[in-house]
Enzyme design. Structure first.
Site, PDB file in Angstrom:
ATOM      1  N   LYS A 136       1.834  80.764  12.540  1.00 32.80           N
ATOM      2  CA  LYS A 136       1.681  80.440  11.115  1.00 32.80           C
ATOM      3  C   LYS A 136       1.870  81.750  10.373  1.00 32.80           C
ATOM      4  O   LYS A 136       1.071  82.675  10.533  1.00 32.80           O
ATOM      5  CB  LYS A 136       0.283  79.867  10.871  1.00 32.80           C
ATOM      6  CG  LYS A 136      -0.076  79.628   9.405  1.00 32.80           C
ATOM      7  CD  LYS A 136      -1.469  78.995   9.282  1.00 32.80           C
ATOM      8  CE  LYS A 136      -1.860  78.802   7.823  1.00 32.80           C
ATOM      9  NZ  LYS A 136      -3.172  78.101   7.688  1.00 32.80           N
ATOM     10  N   GLU A 183      -0.981  80.611   3.362  1.00 34.84           N
ATOM     11  CA  GLU A 183      -2.422  80.713   3.141  1.00 34.84           C
ATOM     12  C   GLU A 183      -2.966  82.082   3.534  1.00 34.84           C
ATOM     13  O   GLU A 183      -4.011  82.183   4.171  1.00 34.84           O
ATOM     14  CB  GLU A 183      -3.162  79.613   3.924  1.00 34.84           C
ATOM     15  CG  GLU A 183      -2.745  78.220   3.481  1.00 34.84           C
ATOM     16  CD  GLU A 183      -3.535  77.100   4.171  1.00 34.84           C
ATOM     17  OE1 GLU A 183      -3.906  76.160   3.495  1.00 34.84           O
ATOM     18  OE2 GLU A 183      -3.755  77.196   5.390  1.00 34.84           O
ATOM     19  N   GLU A 222     -12.127  75.555  13.355  1.00 33.55           N
ATOM     20  CA  GLU A 222     -11.702  75.253  11.991  1.00 33.55           C
ATOM     21  C   GLU A 222     -11.339  73.777  11.909  1.00 33.55           C
ATOM     22  O   GLU A 222     -10.541  73.280  12.716  1.00 33.55           O
ATOM     23  CB  GLU A 222     -10.513  76.144  11.608  1.00 33.55           C
ATOM     24  CG  GLU A 222     -10.074  75.931  10.189  1.00 33.55           C
ATOM     25  CD  GLU A 222      -9.283  77.115   9.638  1.00 33.55           C
ATOM     26  OE1 GLU A 222      -9.460  78.251  10.123  1.00 33.55           O
ATOM     27  OE2 GLU A 222      -8.488  76.889   8.705  1.00 33.55           O
ATOM     28  N   ASP A 277      -0.306  67.856   3.088  1.00 36.26           N
ATOM     29  CA  ASP A 277      -1.247  68.347   4.094  1.00 36.26           C
ATOM     30  C   ASP A 277      -2.115  67.251   4.687  1.00 36.26           C
ATOM     31  O   ASP A 277      -3.297  67.156   4.343  1.00 36.26           O
ATOM     32  CB  ASP A 277      -2.122  69.442   3.476  1.00 36.26           C
ATOM     33  CG  ASP A 277      -2.844  70.255   4.546  1.00 36.26           C
ATOM     34  OD1 ASP A 277      -2.597  70.041   5.736  1.00 36.26           O
ATOM     35  OD2 ASP A 277      -3.654  71.133   4.169  1.00 36.26           O
ATOM     36  N   GLU A 324      -9.622  66.004   9.156  1.00 36.01           N
ATOM     37  CA  GLU A 324      -9.952  66.887   8.036  1.00 36.01           C
ATOM     38  C   GLU A 324     -10.008  66.133   6.708  1.00 36.01           C
ATOM     39  O   GLU A 324     -10.933  66.320   5.930  1.00 36.01           O
ATOM     40  CB  GLU A 324      -8.911  68.015   7.968  1.00 36.01           C
ATOM     41  CG  GLU A 324      -9.113  68.946   6.786  1.00 36.01           C
ATOM     42  CD  GLU A 324      -8.110  70.097   6.773  1.00 36.01           C
ATOM     43  OE1 GLU A 324      -7.261  70.174   7.672  1.00 36.01           O
ATOM     44  OE2 GLU A 324      -8.187  70.924   5.847  1.00 36.01           O
TER      45      GLU A 324
END
Lengths: 747, 747
Positions: free
Chosen positions: A301, A305, A181, A399, A427
């Site tokens: 986590k 999300e 990811e 983020d 990212e």
């Protein structure tokens, strides 16, 4: 004559032998190419004397021999006794000589520190590498090799080095199917299918690279966790990796899926206050430690999300974290509980995006501003966590954007040890194609002053000097456990990170985790010398490129405090126009709030008041639009298009200026790089050249797409002196990249 | 003394310089380690004389210099004129000397052939590499380097080499998201996201490797095709790859999704007889050739496993193929139309799996036996294809099993050029962990006699000698176009193929595509010498391992003609018990048909009569259970458990014997490999050792799972002399591998 010819032939072979494919990272031990220095080094070193025989000392010795023989291009003798020109290494346990040396010097090295010192003893000139532990010796070995690699003098060495943070960890967002990811460097380096039977040599070189910069932990799996990694077949695989990493001082961690007791344990609940659930995790931890006696612990986590968590059962993050903490405590494991929370159960509305709209069925706290949510959820829990829980906070409140102010949590959790989480994988920083050196971003956050009401000896009650770094390293609060985490940018491409300069971010993270007082420039120079060349022209030119690269990217992507205006899902390229994403705070328009009046997110008291989460001294720096540092202007304020900036330009013209200067800087980087061709190998020179050309195209794309879109609100012209966008807004809006990497199985 | 020391140091550097990570494949140009031979080579070669300056000749020259300087460890002079000890290269167009040489020798080299010859001219001893084309020179260069790499004499060279098949093509089943269907070596080497701007050095080394074995075509994309590769942004990326490959004589092909006119063209149909559709493909081909002037053509999988095709519109495969052929013909492109068909619209029933049950709405032909379907659909279309259509047939009638008889289509399509498709990636051959050298499998099929009623000059009307190889190379029918395809086993792992011995299959495919008369042993020896070492002990021992490896795998997986009894979906491991897959002919039980009476698929006249698809002479070999070659016994016959085999054992005991001897052979391979440690580098030695240990475990798993399952039907004991299975059948049935590689995004 014949001999001379043979000479030439041998030199010739050495020259053509190896490709510079980047695999060796900064651990290149090519022969020192400065003849004077080479002779100096050889006059100081021709042998080693290594005491002790642990696995760690064995790899330290191997590295030392391999490194010295490469750098000095002479055979290095392995002596049993202390000899002239020897490097003498050991710990108090392995060597009486080292024991005396350390005790005479009264060094306070702790568990991992080391000392490197030149010394004359019995008419013998030696270099000592000493530490209290085997891994300290290993770190010292890498430091000595770094001195030679970077052409430093070793005439008079007197180095004492101790890591400032205990747990220096890489987080891999790697899935069990080998996708990564937000990975931009191929597949995961963990070949789960072939483990435990097949040990890829990469695992060893990964451990070497990490140990060389002091990284001592690795989280193998994605924070969006898969319970299967906690089953027996996978624990056997994890144990095989742990066995490889152990000699290098690296502990293995896993991500724990909160709902694992249901998914692999057959329980009906994962409620952290349920005794059966607690017992399941205790037994699971016992099982894990039976495979991996030095297992580091869990990263979790939860309620973020869409991930399951304690809030699913009406419990708090503390309830959840403490359950894991209790299960790990008997084995001395730690919990790294992430504060990156914005529960999918809130803010479902895409229409009323100015106000986070809570799902009435959701028990969690809904913030009116995503930037506030971590603080809102965690501040009330300060002091309620077990001692072996650390709360892991991303550097900024949103983020991993090109620029964010530091997270307010760093100044708000005086009773809870905090981990800072940086993202090495790019990212939001141009992904695979952008040269951006992140140390300045890391340092900007670490050096920021939280002004927390912390108890620094010299500033009691005032808070000045309460930098994020001091919060993290525990020096403010004397926490028993400290940690720092970097989301890895590593994949199975030949050069590990895809972009050759991605290696610098891995390197910089490790070096700053060890010592956050190092400067970005110092780290860049070290890395360049080890990785490419010690040539002064090359080092100076390339260091300039690196040092300007982050600000350059901010300028052409998100200048003046803009943030989160990238493409949805893939996070690739600009898309400030997006207003239809699955939830309000996934939309760029939620963050930039451009309208006919102006642009920016009012986070002062007249807006979301996120600024109230900071200490008063910090608020004062930012709350007045007139005095607010312009780099955070649109983060905290909604500002009129005509607002006069410090430069004298209107906000709109300043925005244009920033976007255009960002592109100009990329072109300058290209120009500078092209001038350095002769100093390094063709392979990596061409790689970077091609990537810079792509980056230039992408910078123009960002600039044009953002300015054309914002122009629909400002109704103001792009100054005529600038080159005109070569496409219209519709063109940019129509671009689609369904196979951009790092998302949903794309590599 | 000082010089001697320096000598030593330089030698030392050369020795430690490079890791043997497998990246260089068989193109290792390490210094010849036989001193006598080295001196001989040096006495024959000290320079080159290269004429011509095309891109192809430039890469040939670079390869030659690089190779010679590595192997001979002397600088090689680049001469303008012919000199003593020179390698003189060129074509009739680039050199009058070469023109005279070729015309005097009256060589018939065709477009790609070459001659290598020693010659004395004007008192100068030279080696000539001559060809009619630049790429012929390149092939000759690689052949000469191979002679030196494998320690052959170059005293008297007189080599004439011409490829037997025109189009020698690798098929990549690579997706645009960089996953590889049935890939076991990491991610796709095609980094679509970074193309066209970033040219990975791997692309160049891929081209070099292919050119070195004569591969001249590459199909970049998965046969399960994605129309997006035919859009402009992707054609620009494809063109960038084509530009890299062109100098190496390699053409690029793409897979064409049949429904592309609808998916990216906005048409309402993809009917191949619709004028608008035909026009769309013509324009698309014009567009493709505007980017890639030498584009090779399309590979098309239609009406197979859910892929769209002409049958969706009531048209035939010929209608579909001819539409593409007409669009490609003006540009001299070809269509490779796959005969691997078993339409998902037929055989939907999972109950009545003994008889393929057609979906009444499906217009296509439903066969009662999947092994029959390709013939049933294609035989009636023989002669109905355009001249630039080749029908691509897998080696066996089912699907790349460890052993199948040759496909009956090879003897049945006298009026249609056929491509044989082999699978280098080991989908059914143990995937990532199995050492299996596939050349014997390839040769078994190529050398098989179809006895087709072909018109061989010397055997008119009889058919004997009509081998599959002669069908493919066109010599039977004088087809204008010929081709051979191998499904690539290449990924982005450092050594390309994951298993170091996977490289041998890539190599063997290329060598046999060039010359199918080469023996498996000869190719294995060449490959071993180039890839590992010329040491006789090593070559002899490892060649034995390679030569027995395929039969070993057949024995422990699917002995005596068994087939398709692997796990569903992932095709990983044994699962002969599966009877609930989505369609009848996906089930292992469909293929082995074990019951209390016996085991095997009756494909004679009393069963599916698939055997009738072969020529009479072939049928005679197999149709009588008493005379049928036992390696195909259960492919063609359902045989009683008590049936007496040629060995004197009952069928059940023979089955046990085969499975157990397969495992024994793996252990023998391990033992032999362990004895060869001293001859090669530690890195690759250990890799293979670890993989053989995994293979041994998997072989035991296959043996135990299959025998325990078949035992539920035979009710007979595993002979007591064999080691007992260490688990019961339930254990094996319960094993799950959701992240096995090569399927559904798993890497």
């Amino acid at each position: 004559m014949k001999k001379t010819l043979l000479f030439f032939h041998l030199l010739f072979i050495a020259a053509v032998a190896c490709a510079e494919d980047g695999y060796t990272l900064w651990l290149r031990y090519n022969k020192v190419d400065d003849q004077v220095l080479l002779q100096q080094y050889r006059s100081k070193i021709n042998s080693i004397q290594f005491t002790g025989n642990s696995l760690t000392l064995a790899v330290a010795k191997k590295e030392m021999l391999n490194g010295l023989e490469g750098l000095l291009a002479i055979p290095i003798a392995d002596k049993k006794t202390i000899s002239d020109r020897s490097i003498v290494t050991g710990t108090p346990l392995t060597s009486t000589f080292i024991r005396s040396f350390l005790s005479e010097g009264n060094f306070d090295l702790g568990k991992e520190g080391f000392v490197i010192s030149t010394k004359k003893t019995d008419q013998k000139n030696i270099i000592i590498i000493a530490a209290n532990s085997d891994v300290g010796v290993l770190y010292g070995v890498f430091q000595l090799l770094r001195l030679l690699q970077t052409h430093q003098s070793i005439e008079k060495l007197s180095i004492v080095s101790i890591p400032k943070i205990q747990n220096r960890v890489l987080d891999h967002w790697d899935n069990l199917n080998r996708t990564v990811e937000r990975g931009y460097a191929g597949a995961s380096i963990w070949n789960w299918h072939l483990l435990p039977g097949y040990i890829d040599k990469r695992y060893i070189d990964y451990a070497r690279a990490n140990a060389s910069i002091g990284i001592n932990g690795t989280v193998l799996t994605n924070v969006n966790a898969n319970a299967m990694v906690l089953t027996k077949p996978y624990l056997e695989k994890v144990a095989a990796l742990a066995n490889v990493f152990r000699p290098y001082g690296i502990k293995v961690y896993l991500t724990a899926r909160f709902s694992a007791p249901m998914e692999i344990g057959g329980l009906k609940t994962a409620d952290p206050l349920d005794a059966e659930v607690q017992n399941w995790w205790k037994q699971k931890c016992d099982e894990i430690y039976s495979y991996i006696p030095d297992f580091g612990g869990f990263v979790i986590k939860a309620n973020s999300e869409g991930q399951p968590g304690p809030q699913n059962y009406g419990r708090t993050h503390a309830d959840g974290a403490n359950m894991f903490a209790d299960a790990l405590a008997p084995h001395h494991g730690i919990v790294m509980w992430r504060a990156f929370v914005y529960d999918a159960r809130v803010q479902k509305s895409t229409e009323n995006f100015g106000e986070g709209k809570a799902d009435p069925s959701a028990p969690s706290i809904a913030s009116s501003d995503r930037a506030k949510q971590a603080y809102d959820e965690f501040k009330p829990l300060d002091g309620k966590f077990r001692k072996n829980v650390l709360v892991q906070v991303k550097n900024g409140p949103v983020d991993f954007q090109p620029r964010e102010p530091f997270s307010p949590l760093f100044g708000a959790m005086q009773h809870t040890p905090l981990i800072i989480e940086f993202q090495l994988t790019q990212e939001y920083l141009g992904q695979a194609t952008t040269l951006v050196y992140e140390a300045p971003l890391f340092k900007e956050c670490l050096d920021a002053d939280t002004y927390s009401k912390a108890r620094l000896n010299d500033t009691v009650g005032q808070g000045k000097g309460s930098t994020v770094a001091k919060v993290i390293d525990g020096s403010l609060e004397n926490y028993p456990a400290t940690a720092i985490a970097g989301v890895a940018n590593i994949g199975n491409e030949r050069n590990w990170t895809g972009h050759p300069f991605g290696q610098a971010n891995w390197y910089a993270f490790g070096r700053l985790a060890w010592d956050h007082a190092l400067s970005s420039e110092q780290i860049a120079e070290e890395w360049l010398r080890q990785t490419f060349s010690n040539d002064q022209h090359f080092v100076i030119g390339t260091k300039k490129i690196m040092m300007m690269s982050r600000e350059t990217m901010v300028n052409y992507m998100t200048p003046l405090g803009l943030h989160h205006i990238m493409g949805t899902g893939f996070h690739y390229g600009p898309a400030p126009w997006v207003d239809n994403a699955g939830r309000a705070d996934w939309n760029p328009v939620y963050y930039h709030r451009a309208d006919s009046a102006g642009i920016g997110f009012d986070r002062t008291v007249t807006g979301s008041n996120a600024i109230s989460q900071y200490a008063e001294e910090v608020r004062k720096q930012w709350e007045d639009v007139k005095t607010c540092d312009e780099k955070y202007l649109l983060w905290f304020h909604h500002v009129s298009w005509n607002y006069k900036m410090k430069s004298g330009r209107t906000l709109w013209n300043e925005l244009c200026y920033k976007y255009y200067s960002g592109v100009d800087s990329v072109r300058w980087m290209q120009h500078t790089w092209n001038g350095l061709k002769k100093y390094i190998d063709e392979e990596r020179f061409e790689q970077v050249k091609m990537l810079l050309a792509i980056q230039e195209k992408e910078a123009v794309w960002w600039r044009n797409a953002c300015l054309l879109y914002f122009q629909t609100w400002s109704k103001m012209p792009i100054p005529a002196s600038y080159e005109k966008p070569d496409h219209d807004l519709q063109y940019y809006k129509a671009l689609k990249f369904p196979y951009a990497p790092g998302n949903g199985g794309n590599l």
